[in-house]
Design an enzyme around this catalytic site. Structure first.
Site, PDB file in Angstrom:
ATOM      1  N   ASN A   8       0.873  -1.182   0.000  1.00  0.00           N
ATOM      2  CA  ASN A   8       0.000   0.000   0.000  1.00  0.00           C
ATOM      3  C   ASN A   8       0.906   1.225   0.000  1.00  0.00           C
ATOM      4  O   ASN A   8       1.508   1.548   1.019  1.00  0.00           O
ATOM      5  CB  ASN A   8      -0.886  -0.028   1.260  1.00  0.00           C
ATOM      6  CG  ASN A   8      -1.679   1.252   1.437  1.00  0.00           C
ATOM      7  OD1 ASN A   8      -1.792   2.056   0.516  1.00  0.00           O
ATOM      8  ND2 ASN A   8      -2.233   1.440   2.628  1.00  0.00           N
ATOM      9  N   TRP A   9       0.991   1.870  -1.175  1.00  0.00           N
ATOM     10  CA  TRP A   9       1.908   3.014  -1.277  1.00  0.00           C
ATOM     11  C   TRP A   9       1.338   4.269  -0.614  1.00  0.00           C
ATOM     12  O   TRP A   9       2.028   5.282  -0.535  1.00  0.00           O
ATOM     13  CB  TRP A   9       2.209   3.301  -2.753  1.00  0.00           C
ATOM     14  CG  TRP A   9       3.209   2.362  -3.366  1.00  0.00           C
ATOM     15  CD1 TRP A   9       3.795   1.280  -2.774  1.00  0.00           C
ATOM     16  CD2 TRP A   9       3.746   2.448  -4.693  1.00  0.00           C
ATOM     17  NE1 TRP A   9       4.664   0.678  -3.657  1.00  0.00           N
ATOM     18  CE2 TRP A   9       4.649   1.361  -4.846  1.00  0.00           C
ATOM     19  CE3 TRP A   9       3.553   3.296  -5.778  1.00  0.00           C
ATOM     20  CZ2 TRP A   9       5.356   1.139  -6.025  1.00  0.00           C
ATOM     21  CZ3 TRP A   9       4.250   3.080  -6.955  1.00  0.00           C
ATOM     22  CH2 TRP A   9       5.142   2.008  -7.084  1.00  0.00           C
ATOM     23  N   LYS A  10       0.086   4.201  -0.187  1.00  0.00           N
ATOM     24  CA  LYS A  10      -0.564   5.390   0.399  1.00  0.00           C
ATOM     25  C   LYS A  10      -0.352   6.583  -0.549  1.00  0.00           C
ATOM     26  O   LYS A  10      -0.371   6.410  -1.753  1.00  0.00           O
ATOM     27  CB  LYS A  10      -0.035   5.650   1.804  1.00  0.00           C
ATOM     28  CG  LYS A  10      -0.113   4.409   2.685  1.00  0.00           C
ATOM     29  CD  LYS A  10       0.109   4.708   4.129  1.00  0.00           C
ATOM     30  CE  LYS A  10       0.185   3.403   4.898  1.00  0.00           C
ATOM     31  NZ  LYS A  10       0.158   3.583   6.341  1.00  0.00           N
ATOM     32  N   HIS A  95      -9.440   1.088   5.065  1.00  0.00           N
ATOM     33  CA  HIS A  95      -8.156   1.233   5.769  1.00  0.00           C
ATOM     34  C   HIS A  95      -8.379   2.123   6.985  1.00  0.00           C
ATOM     35  O   HIS A  95      -9.171   3.067   6.952  1.00  0.00           O
ATOM     36  CB  HIS A  95      -7.120   1.853   4.822  1.00  0.00           C
ATOM     37  CG  HIS A  95      -5.739   1.809   5.369  1.00  0.00           C
ATOM     38  ND1 HIS A  95      -5.285   2.690   6.333  1.00  0.00           N
ATOM     39  CD2 HIS A  95      -4.694   0.966   5.113  1.00  0.00           C
ATOM     40  CE1 HIS A  95      -4.034   2.396   6.635  1.00  0.00           C
ATOM     41  NE2 HIS A  95      -3.650   1.353   5.915  1.00  0.00           N
ATOM     42  N   GLU A  97      -6.768   4.457   8.190  1.00  0.00           N
ATOM     43  CA  GLU A  97      -6.548   5.896   7.974  1.00  0.00           C
ATOM     44  C   GLU A  97      -7.802   6.544   7.389  1.00  0.00           C
ATOM     45  O   GLU A  97      -8.041   7.729   7.587  1.00  0.00           O
ATOM     46  CB  GLU A  97      -5.326   6.112   7.058  1.00  0.00           C
ATOM     47  CG  GLU A  97      -4.034   5.826   7.805  1.00  0.00           C
ATOM     48  CD  GLU A  97      -2.843   5.460   6.939  1.00  0.00           C
ATOM     49  OE1 GLU A  97      -2.922   5.590   5.695  1.00  0.00           O
ATOM     50  OE2 GLU A  97      -1.830   5.024   7.505  1.00  0.00           O
ATOM     51  N   GLU A 162      -5.303  -5.320  10.580  1.00  0.00           N
ATOM     52  CA  GLU A 162      -4.261  -4.335  10.826  1.00  0.00           C
ATOM     53  C   GLU A 162      -4.540  -3.620  12.146  1.00  0.00           C
ATOM     54  O   GLU A 162      -5.348  -2.690  12.188  1.00  0.00           O
ATOM     55  CB  GLU A 162      -4.238  -3.294   9.707  1.00  0.00           C
ATOM     56  CG  GLU A 162      -3.999  -3.877   8.337  1.00  0.00           C
ATOM     57  CD  GLU A 162      -3.460  -2.816   7.381  1.00  0.00           C
ATOM     58  OE1 GLU A 162      -2.331  -3.002   6.934  1.00  0.00           O
ATOM     59  OE2 GLU A 162      -4.141  -1.827   7.129  1.00  0.00           O
ATOM     60  N   GLY A 168       2.481   1.917  10.717  1.00  0.00           N
ATOM     61  CA  GLY A 168       3.422   3.022  10.562  1.00  0.00           C
ATOM     62  C   GLY A 168       4.149   3.397  11.850  1.00  0.00           C
ATOM     63  O   GLY A 168       4.788   4.448  11.912  1.00  0.00           O
ATOM     64  N   SER A 200       3.504  -2.500  10.270  1.00  0.00           N
ATOM     65  CA  SER A 200       4.964  -2.489  10.441  1.00  0.00           C
ATOM     66  C   SER A 200       5.633  -3.807  10.048  1.00  0.00           C
ATOM     67  O   SER A 200       6.595  -4.238  10.693  1.00  0.00           O
ATOM     68  CB  SER A 200       5.330  -2.091  11.876  1.00  0.00           C
ATOM     69  OG  SER A 200       4.867  -0.771  12.144  1.00  0.00           O
ATOM     70  N   GLY A 221       2.789  -1.237   4.247  1.00  0.00           N
ATOM     71  CA  GLY A 221       2.837   0.187   3.905  1.00  0.00           C
ATOM     72  C   GLY A 221       4.265   0.619   3.629  1.00  0.00           C
ATOM     73  O   GLY A 221       4.798   0.425   2.534  1.00  0.00           O
ATOM     74  N   GLY A 222       4.918   1.170   4.660  1.00  0.00           N
ATOM     75  CA  GLY A 222       6.253   1.764   4.503  1.00  0.00           C
ATOM     76  C   GLY A 222       7.251   0.892   3.743  1.00  0.00           C
ATOM     77  O   GLY A 222       7.934   1.381   2.834  1.00  0.00           O
TER      78      GLY A 222
HETATM   79  C1  PEP Z   1      -0.713  -0.016   6.071  1.00  0.00           C
HETATM   80  O1  PEP Z   1      -0.764   1.166   5.812  1.00  0.00           O
HETATM   81  O2  PEP Z   1      -1.622  -0.753   5.695  1.00  0.00           O
HETATM   82  C2  PEP Z   1       0.441  -0.500   6.836  1.00  0.00           C
HETATM   83  C3  PEP Z   1       0.387  -1.706   7.312  1.00  0.00           C
HETATM   84  O3  PEP Z   1       1.499   0.362   7.004  1.00  0.00           O
HETATM   85  P1  PEP Z   1       2.950   0.013   7.641  1.00  0.00           P
HETATM   86  O4  PEP Z   1       3.412  -1.263   7.013  1.00  0.00           O
HETATM   87  O5  PEP Z   1       3.802   1.182   7.262  1.00  0.00           O
HETATM   88  O6  PEP Z   1       2.721  -0.128   9.102  1.00  0.00           O
END
Ligand code: PEP
Length: 237
Positions: A8-10, A95, A97, A162, A168, A200, A221-222
């Site tokens: 997920n590049w956000k 998500h 967010e 999640e 994050g 993470s 994500g990251g």
């Molecule tokens: C996400 O945004 O779905 C996520 C899991 O981010 P991260 O891996 O950066 O925690």
């Protein structure tokens, strides 16, 4: 069931990032990953370009959100049909967010239904906050999100568990907690639904997470922004 390794590049990326599918392919060629499925969910403007570059690589492309309607006067929104038209096969819905911005279970359910109608596989995100976990409510919160967000007439979907406090932040849930929650979700969704863990996930922890019972992949994500890290995670699946 093939594990799904989803990035997920956000709101990250640029035209230059369209080459990232080719870099991934060099780091981990598709012939070496028949047991896993790779998905990248970039911001909307890059879906077409990435889908074009992903032809022949067996990397799937997805959106990060869609509207509940197919078309209409919804300024700034994008429908599932449009995502399909641009080459997407999946879409993330609900998500945390977006839930934090006011998206309800009912909204997520409508989006997941629209995604399926439009020809996409919805990835329905669920997860508790830290205070809900500390109060001992993690499983009941997730049960209620699943009951409220999964459309009863859609059978092809993915659930991403999640924990909000792990996204994050660099904090990862204990393997035993991931196992307990995924077993709990499995009872609700049945055998055929893939359950991803997200929060993470990094090259250093992916192996232990991905070998956990009922973990059918990861939503990243990251670490999905860097193809070396993303491919290392995929290699540990
Ligand atoms: C996400 O945004 O779905 C996520 C899991 O981010 P991260 O891996 O950066 O925690």
């Amino acid at each position: 069931m093939r594990k799904l390794i989803a990035g997920n590049w956000k709101m990250h990326g640029s035209q230059e990032w369209l080459d990232k599918v080719k870099s991934f392919e060099k780091l981990l060629p598709s012939r070496k990953r028949s047991h896993i499925e790779i998905l990248i969910c970039p911001p909307f403007p890059y879906i077409s370009g990435l889908a074009e570059n992903a032809k022949g690589t067996e990397i799937a492309i997805g959106g990060q959100n869609c509207h509940a309607n197919a078309t209409g006067a919804h300024t700034g929104e994008v429908s599932a049909e449009m995502l399909v038209d641009c080459g997407a096969q999946y879409v993330i819905v609900g998500h945390s967010e977006r839930r934090a911005g006011g998206e309800s279970d009912a909204d997520v359910k409508a989006k997941a239904a629209a995604a399926a109608r439009g020809g996409l596989v919805p990835i329905i995100c669920v997860g508790e906050t830290l205070s809900q976990r500390e109060a001992g409510d993690a499983q009941s919160v997730v049960s209620s999100q699943i009951a409220g967000s999964v459309p009863s007439d859609v059978d092809k979907y993915v659930v991403a568990y999640e924990p909000v406090w792990a996204i994050g932040t660099g904090k990862v849930a204990e393997i035993s907690d991931i196992e307990d929650m995924h077993n709990h979700i499995r009872k609700a969704v049945g055998k055929s639904v893939r359950i991803l863990y997200g929060g993470s996930v990094k090259p250093g922890n992916a192996k232990d997470i991905l070998k956990t019972e009922n973990v059918d992949g990861a939503l990243i994500g990251g670490a999905s922004l860097n193809m070396e890290d993303f491919s290392e995670i995929a290699k540990s699946a």
